[in-house]
Structures are given as structure tokens and as C-alpha cells.
Design a protein around this motif. Structure first.
Motif, PDB file in Angstrom:
ATOM      1  N   GLU A 277       0.797  -1.224   0.000  1.00  0.00           N
ATOM      2  CA  GLU A 277       0.000   0.000   0.000  1.00  0.00           C
ATOM      3  C   GLU A 277       0.832   1.277   0.000  1.00  0.00           C
ATOM      4  O   GLU A 277       0.428   2.268  -0.614  1.00  0.00           O
ATOM      5  CB  GLU A 277      -0.963   0.000   1.192  1.00  0.00           C
TER       6      GLU A 277
ATOM      7  N   PRO B 135       3.793  -8.472  -6.676  1.00  0.00           N
ATOM      8  CA  PRO B 135       3.069  -9.260  -5.695  1.00  0.00           C
ATOM      9  C   PRO B 135       4.043  -9.986  -4.757  1.00  0.00           C
ATOM     10  O   PRO B 135       5.191 -10.211  -5.093  1.00  0.00           O
ATOM     11  CB  PRO B 135       2.290 -10.257  -6.550  1.00  0.00           C
TER      12      PRO B 135
ATOM     13  N   TRP C 145       3.148  -6.715 -12.744  1.00  0.00           N
ATOM     14  CA  TRP C 145       2.125  -6.684 -11.712  1.00  0.00           C
ATOM     15  C   TRP C 145       1.229  -5.465 -11.859  1.00  0.00           C
ATOM     16  O   TRP C 145       1.700  -4.336 -11.955  1.00  0.00           O
ATOM     17  CB  TRP C 145       2.769  -6.715 -10.336  1.00  0.00           C
ATOM     18  N   ASP C 146      -0.077  -5.701 -11.859  1.00  0.00           N
ATOM     19  CA  ASP C 146      -1.059  -4.616 -12.017  1.00  0.00           C
ATOM     20  C   ASP C 146      -1.803  -4.318 -10.718  1.00  0.00           C
ATOM     21  O   ASP C 146      -2.800  -3.600 -10.723  1.00  0.00           O
ATOM     22  CB  ASP C 146      -2.047  -4.965 -13.127  1.00  0.00           C
ATOM     23  N   GLY C 147      -1.336  -4.867  -9.608  1.00  0.00           N
ATOM     24  CA  GLY C 147      -1.962  -4.620  -8.324  1.00  0.00           C
ATOM     25  C   GLY C 147      -2.931  -5.708  -7.883  1.00  0.00           C
ATOM     26  O   GLY C 147      -3.378  -5.715  -6.734  1.00  0.00           O
ATOM     27  N   THR C 148      -3.263  -6.626  -8.798  1.00  0.00           N
ATOM     28  CA  THR C 148      -4.174  -7.708  -8.427  1.00  0.00           C
ATOM     29  C   THR C 148      -3.410  -8.813  -7.702  1.00  0.00           C
ATOM     30  O   THR C 148      -2.207  -8.962  -7.865  1.00  0.00           O
ATOM     31  CB  THR C 148      -4.878  -8.307  -9.670  1.00  0.00           C
ATOM     32  N   ARG C 149      -4.161  -9.567  -6.895  1.00  0.00           N
ATOM     33  CA  ARG C 149      -3.579 -10.672  -6.122  1.00  0.00           C
ATOM     34  C   ARG C 149      -2.264 -10.268  -5.494  1.00  0.00           C
ATOM     35  O   ARG C 149      -1.207 -10.826  -5.811  1.00  0.00           O
ATOM     36  CB  ARG C 149      -3.407 -11.912  -7.002  1.00  0.00           C
ATOM     37  N   PRO C 150      -2.282  -9.312  -4.577  1.00  0.00           N
ATOM     38  CA  PRO C 150      -1.034  -8.792  -4.022  1.00  0.00           C
ATOM     39  C   PRO C 150      -0.269  -9.787  -3.162  1.00  0.00           C
ATOM     40  O   PRO C 150       0.946  -9.680  -3.027  1.00  0.00           O
ATOM     41  CB  PRO C 150      -1.483  -7.579  -3.205  1.00  0.00           C
TER      42      PRO C 150
ATOM     43  N   ARG D  74       0.335 -13.924  -2.731  1.00  0.00           N
ATOM     44  CA  ARG D  74       0.143 -15.230  -3.368  1.00  0.00           C
ATOM     45  C   ARG D  74       0.801 -16.275  -2.484  1.00  0.00           C
ATOM     46  O   ARG D  74       2.018 -16.347  -2.383  1.00  0.00           O
ATOM     47  CB  ARG D  74       0.763 -15.210  -4.772  1.00  0.00           C
TER      48      ARG D  74
END
Length: 178
Positions: free
Chosen positions: A27, A33, A165-170, A172
Motif C-alpha cells: 500500500e 506481488p 504486476w497490475d496490483g491484483t492478487r497482491p 500469493r
């Protein structure tokens, strides 16, 4: 670039709360990720030459070519991580250098007078790592890590994921369903 070890490939942070640390990096820093391993299984681990049953959680992500590692020790077993926390520190604890010829680099370090603080192995004989007693101030421990086995391709996977990385599934979880 270190004339002894080569390029720093990883900065390792010892933290008290790995989930809070990942959230901060995601953040505030925009890094991810994160590949999270709740309980890392070591083949063996020694602190100052004595076997130690260290338990830890680890998270890995990249910022460019530099890997960021978060480590939370889950027990009170002897380790340099525990010593770092017990001294009142939290944050950058080590810099890691990677090698496909680990034994040669290990022997070179010992030949130059470096002393092992703790060392271990993850994922077989090509998964060794050693932390040397180089801490002049917090954050200056030198780690070397063998990437000639399964760690090398995994570290590259982490690096590649960060590039796109596009911010999804930060976060894993390693070992969980993809």
C-alpha cells in the motif's frame, strides 16, 4: 557491486508481523506481488555451529532486479533473526548475494576470515545459504545463497511477476492453489 560477493540481489527485512509488513510494502511502497510461505521447511539449520529448530515465515517480492525478503521468526530458537529482534531491531537485517557456484563463494568468504553466524539448506543440496557475522550496525549482515537449484527459477518467477504486476492478487500463498 562488491568486489568479493558481486551484486546485491536481495535486501532481507526481519519483522515482527509479516502480514503488516506486506501490507506496508503493497500500500505504501507499491511493491508486489508477494509470494508468501507461512512455514518454511529447512532441511537443516545451524546457529553458531549448533543445530537449531528455527521456524519462520517468509515473503518475497521484487522492486526491479532487487528482491525484497520479509522474515518473521515464529519461535524462540537461536538464530541471527532472533538476536536482531532481541536487540530491539526490526527492519533491514541483511543483504544477500546469489551464486550458481555456492561452495566456491563460501570457501572464499571463509578464506578471507568471515565467520558463519547461521546457515542452512532449503530444498536439497543446491539450496544452501549462509549468513556471516558482518554486522557493524543493523542491516549489514552478508548472506550468500545458492541459486543453482530450485531457488533460482523460483526467484526468477518472483522477479517476472513484479515486472507485469497490475496490483491484483497482491499476496500469493506458495503451496496454495493458484
Amino acid at each position: 557491486m562488491s568486489r568479493i560477493f558481486g551484486a546485491v540481489r536481495q535486501n532481507g527485512y526481519v519483522v515482527r508481523d509479516i502480514h503488516a509488513a506486506m501490507t506496508h510494502w503493497i500500500e505504501v511502497m507499491g511493491v508486489g506481488p508477494w509470494y508468501y510461505m507461512d512455514r518454511v521447511k529447512t532441511d537443516w539449520f545451524r546457529h553458531r555451529g549448533q543445530d537449531s529448530a528455527v521456524e519462520m515465515s517468509i515473503a518475497l517480492a521484487n522492486s526491479g532486479d532487487l528482491q525484497i525478503e520479509l522474515i518473521q521468526q515464529r519461535n524462540d530458537a537461536p538464530s541471527l533473526y532472533r538476536e536482531f529482534l532481541d536487540a530491539g531491531h526490526e527492519g533491514l537485517q541483511h543483504m544477500s548475494y546469489w551464486s550458481n557456484d555456492y561452495q566456491t563463494l563460501y570457501d572464499k568468504a571463509l578464506g578471507l576470515g568471515y565467520k558463519v553466524g547461521h546457515e542452512g539448506q532449503i530444498g536439497g543440496d543446491k539450496g544452501r545459504f549462509a549468513y556471516f557475522n558482518t554486522q557493524a550496525h543493523p542491516g549489514t549482515i552478508v548472506e550468500i545463497s545458492d541459486i543453482s537449484g530450485t531457488k533460482g527459477p523460483f526467484f526468477e518467477k518472483v522477479r517476472q511477476a513484479a515486472l507485469k504486476w497490475d496490483g491484483t492478487r497482491p499476496i500469493r500463498e506458495v503451496g496454495a492453489k493458484a
